[in-house]
Design a protein around this motif. Structure first.
Motif, PDB file in Angstrom:
ATOM      1  N   ASN A   1      -2.771  20.003  -7.779  1.00 44.84           N
ATOM      2  CA  ASN A   1      -3.560  18.184  -9.288  1.00 44.84           C
ATOM      3  C   ASN A   1      -2.189  18.125  -9.376  1.00 44.84           C
ATOM      4  OD1 ASN A   1      -6.228  19.561  -8.293  1.00 44.84           O
ATOM      5  ND2 ASN A   1      -6.396  21.016 -10.025  1.00 44.84           N
ATOM      6  N   ASP A   2      -0.680  18.594  -9.897  1.00 44.09           N
ATOM      7  CA  ASP A   2      -0.179  17.749 -10.282  1.00 44.09           C
ATOM      8  C   ASP A   2       0.716  16.574  -9.223  1.00 44.09           C
ATOM      9  OD1 ASP A   2       1.886  20.427 -11.649  1.00 44.09           O
ATOM     10  OD2 ASP A   2      -0.287  19.464 -12.672  1.00 44.09           O
ATOM     11  N   TYR A   3      -0.534  16.833  -7.439  1.00 46.98           N
ATOM     12  CA  TYR A   3       0.168  15.004  -7.106  1.00 46.98           C
ATOM     13  C   TYR A   3      -0.812  14.287  -6.809  1.00 46.98           C
ATOM     14  CZ  TYR A   3       3.596  19.086  -5.858  1.00 46.98           C
ATOM     15  OH  TYR A   3       4.860  19.881  -6.488  1.00 46.98           O
ATOM     16  N   ASP A   4      -0.364  13.360  -6.531  1.00 45.46           N
ATOM     17  CA  ASP A   4      -1.324  12.054  -7.020  1.00 45.46           C
ATOM     18  C   ASP A   4      -1.533  11.466  -5.222  1.00 45.46           C
ATOM     19  OD1 ASP A   4       0.461   9.441  -8.467  1.00 45.46           O
ATOM     20  OD2 ASP A   4       1.186  11.733  -6.711  1.00 45.46           O
ATOM     21  N   TYR A   5      -0.161  11.363  -4.734  1.00 49.21           N
ATOM     22  CA  TYR A   5      -0.485  10.808  -3.027  1.00 49.21           C
ATOM     23  C   TYR A   5       0.051  11.782  -2.163  1.00 49.21           C
ATOM     24  CZ  TYR A   5      -1.663   6.684  -4.991  1.00 49.21           C
ATOM     25  OH  TYR A   5      -2.448   5.454  -5.458  1.00 49.21           O
ATOM     26  N   TRP A   6      -0.700  11.781  -0.771  1.00 48.96           N
ATOM     27  CA  TRP A   6      -0.591  12.398   0.269  1.00 48.96           C
ATOM     28  C   TRP A   6      -0.691  12.231   1.312  1.00 48.96           C
ATOM     29  CZ3 TRP A   6      -0.233  18.374  -1.245  1.00 48.96           C
ATOM     30  CH2 TRP A   6      -0.718  18.236  -2.183  1.00 48.96           C
ATOM     31  N   GLY A   7       0.540  12.349   2.190  1.00 48.84           N
ATOM     32  CA  GLY A   7       0.458  11.926   3.874  1.00 48.84           C
ATOM     33  C   GLY A   7      -0.529  12.575   4.574  1.00 48.84           C
TER      34      GLY A   7
ATOM     35  N   GLN B   1       0.828  -1.143   0.038  1.00 48.02           N
ATOM     36  CA  GLN B   1       0.124   0.116   0.465  1.00 48.02           C
ATOM     37  C   GLN B   1       1.032   1.359  -0.025  1.00 48.02           C
ATOM     38  OE1 GLN B   1      -2.970   0.686   3.156  1.00 48.02           O
ATOM     39  NE2 GLN B   1      -3.264   1.590   3.595  1.00 48.02           N
ATOM     40  N   LEU B   2       0.679   2.172  -0.703  1.00 43.67           N
ATOM     41  CA  LEU B   2       0.992   3.412  -1.495  1.00 43.67           C
ATOM     42  C   LEU B   2       1.012   4.459  -0.637  1.00 43.67           C
ATOM     43  CD1 LEU B   2       2.823   4.930  -4.199  1.00 43.67           C
ATOM     44  CD2 LEU B   2       1.840   6.479  -2.206  1.00 43.67           C
ATOM     45  N   GLN B   3       1.823   4.694   0.242  1.00 41.84           N
ATOM     46  CA  GLN B   3       1.341   5.666   1.474  1.00 41.84           C
ATOM     47  C   GLN B   3       2.701   7.008   1.894  1.00 41.84           C
ATOM     48  OE1 GLN B   3       0.087   4.242   5.659  1.00 41.84           O
ATOM     49  NE2 GLN B   3       1.975   2.713   5.932  1.00 41.84           N
ATOM     50  N   PHE B   4       2.829   7.918   2.405  1.00 42.89           N
ATOM     51  CA  PHE B   4       3.458   9.035   3.684  1.00 42.89           C
ATOM     52  C   PHE B   4       3.058   8.954   4.569  1.00 42.89           C
ATOM     53  CE2 PHE B   4       5.842  10.392  -0.794  1.00 42.89           C
ATOM     54  CZ  PHE B   4       4.341  10.739  -1.465  1.00 42.89           C
ATOM     55  N   VAL B   5       3.928   9.289   5.680  1.00 41.37           N
ATOM     56  CA  VAL B   5       3.747   9.262   6.593  1.00 41.37           C
ATOM     57  C   VAL B   5       4.606  10.947   7.532  1.00 41.37           C
ATOM     58  CG1 VAL B   5       3.814   8.767   9.510  1.00 41.37           C
ATOM     59  CG2 VAL B   5       3.802   7.071   7.430  1.00 41.37           C
ATOM     60  N   GLU B   6       3.883  11.364   7.580  1.00 35.87           N
ATOM     61  CA  GLU B   6       4.683  13.206   7.457  1.00 35.87           C
ATOM     62  C   GLU B   6       5.083  12.862   9.365  1.00 35.87           C
ATOM     63  OE1 GLU B   6       1.948  15.089   4.376  1.00 35.87           O
ATOM     64  OE2 GLU B   6       1.996  13.268   6.790  1.00 35.87           O
ATOM     65  N   SER B   7       6.285  13.209  10.179  1.00 37.39           N
ATOM     66  CA  SER B   7       6.146  13.864  11.423  1.00 37.39           C
ATOM     67  C   SER B   7       8.140  15.391  12.123  1.00 37.39           C
ATOM     68  CB  SER B   7       7.280  12.323  11.250  1.00 37.39           C
ATOM     69  OG  SER B   7       8.582  11.930  11.507  1.00 37.39           O
ATOM     70  N   GLY B   8       7.640  15.036  13.250  1.00 34.83           N
ATOM     71  CA  GLY B   8       8.497  16.141  12.843  1.00 34.83           C
ATOM     72  C   GLY B   8       7.823  17.733  13.453  1.00 34.83           C
ATOM     73  N   GLY B   9       6.454  17.715  13.980  1.00 31.94           N
ATOM     74  CA  GLY B   9       6.096  18.526  13.513  1.00 31.94           C
ATOM     75  C   GLY B   9       5.640  19.355  15.244  1.00 31.94           C
ATOM     76  N   GLY B  10       5.580  20.440  15.412  1.00 29.48           N
ATOM     77  CA  GLY B  10       5.209  20.952  16.819  1.00 29.48           C
ATOM     78  C   GLY B  10       5.083  22.527  17.221  1.00 29.48           C
ATOM     79  N   LEU B  11       5.129  22.467  18.715  1.00 33.54           N
ATOM     80  CA  LEU B  11       5.314  24.259  18.869  1.00 33.54           C
ATOM     81  C   LEU B  11       6.706  24.824  18.900  1.00 33.54           C
ATOM     82  CD1 LEU B  11       3.660  26.540  20.049  1.00 33.54           C
ATOM     83  CD2 LEU B  11       4.082  25.723  22.350  1.00 33.54           C
ATOM     84  N   VAL B  12       7.235  25.537  18.513  1.00 32.35           N
ATOM     85  CA  VAL B  12       8.443  26.603  18.157  1.00 32.35           C
ATOM     86  C   VAL B  12       8.216  27.848  18.239  1.00 32.35           C
ATOM     87  CG1 VAL B  12       8.337  25.804  15.781  1.00 32.35           C
ATOM     88  CG2 VAL B  12      10.267  25.785  17.065  1.00 32.35           C
ATOM     89  N   GLN B  13       9.116  29.042  19.233  1.00 31.41           N
ATOM     90  CA  GLN B  13       9.346  29.796  19.148  1.00 31.41           C
ATOM     91  C   GLN B  13       9.601  30.546  18.159  1.00 31.41           C
ATOM     92  OE1 GLN B  13      11.795  30.889  22.445  1.00 31.41           O
ATOM     93  NE2 GLN B  13      10.210  30.803  24.047  1.00 31.41           N
ATOM     94  N   PRO B  14       9.229  31.979  17.871  1.00 34.02           N
ATOM     95  CA  PRO B  14       9.415  32.349  16.719  1.00 34.02           C
ATOM     96  C   PRO B  14      11.139  32.623  16.250  1.00 34.02           C
ATOM     97  CG  PRO B  14       7.806  33.780  17.030  1.00 34.02           C
ATOM     98  CD  PRO B  14       8.160  32.756  17.975  1.00 34.02           C
ATOM     99  N   GLY B  15      11.550  32.523  15.242  1.00 34.49           N
ATOM    100  CA  GLY B  15      13.431  32.421  15.469  1.00 34.49           C
ATOM    101  C   GLY B  15      14.039  31.286  15.632  1.00 34.49           C
TER     102      GLY B  15
END
Length: 126
Positions: free
Chosen positions: A111-117, A1-15
């Motif tokens: 629309n040029d992209y077919d699979y998204w995380g 099964q084709l898929q993407f998994v994103e990670s690494g996000g969160g809360l960060v201060q400016p700068g």
């Protein structure tokens, strides 16, 4: 099964800094250009950056000099290094597979992209 998994996000201060990861499964990532998009609350998805098979990159103007996209084909992963972040960088970040012409010439065209995380939330706030 084709898929993407994103990670690494969160809360960060400016700068501050964050590194987002996008790991693909079910296909060979090195054969495709991969894009990163941001969706702010109540807004549409905006193309932020894109990397081609050749490792050539493209960026939207407001992140140039602050964000760096890279890829590690051995790990089937694309990264987005975000430095000197600003409150306007807040949003859900998605990676996606470019399927139209396998380059980043018009990387902002959703629309040029077919699979998204599923996306990873980035919040820039003090």
């Amino acid at each position: 099964q084709l898929q993407f998994v994103e990670s690494g996000g969160g809360l960060v201060q400016p700068g501050g800094s964050l590194r987002l990861s996008c790991t693909a499964s079910g296909f060979t990532l090195e054969n495709y250009a991969i894009g990163w998009f941001r969706q702010a609350p109540g807004k549409g998805r905006i193309g932020v950056s894109c990397i081609e098979r050749s490792h050539r990159t493209n960026y939207i103007d407001f992140v140039k000099g602050r964000f760096t996209i890279s890829r590690d084909n051995a790990k089937n992963t694309v990264y987005l290094e975000m430095n000197n972040v600003k409150p306007d960088d807040t949003g859900v970040y998605y990676c996606a597979r470019e399927s139209h012409d396998k380059n980043c010439g018009s990387f902002w065209l959703v629309n040029d992209y077919d699979y998204w995380g599923q996306g990873t939330q980035v919040t820039v706030s003090s």
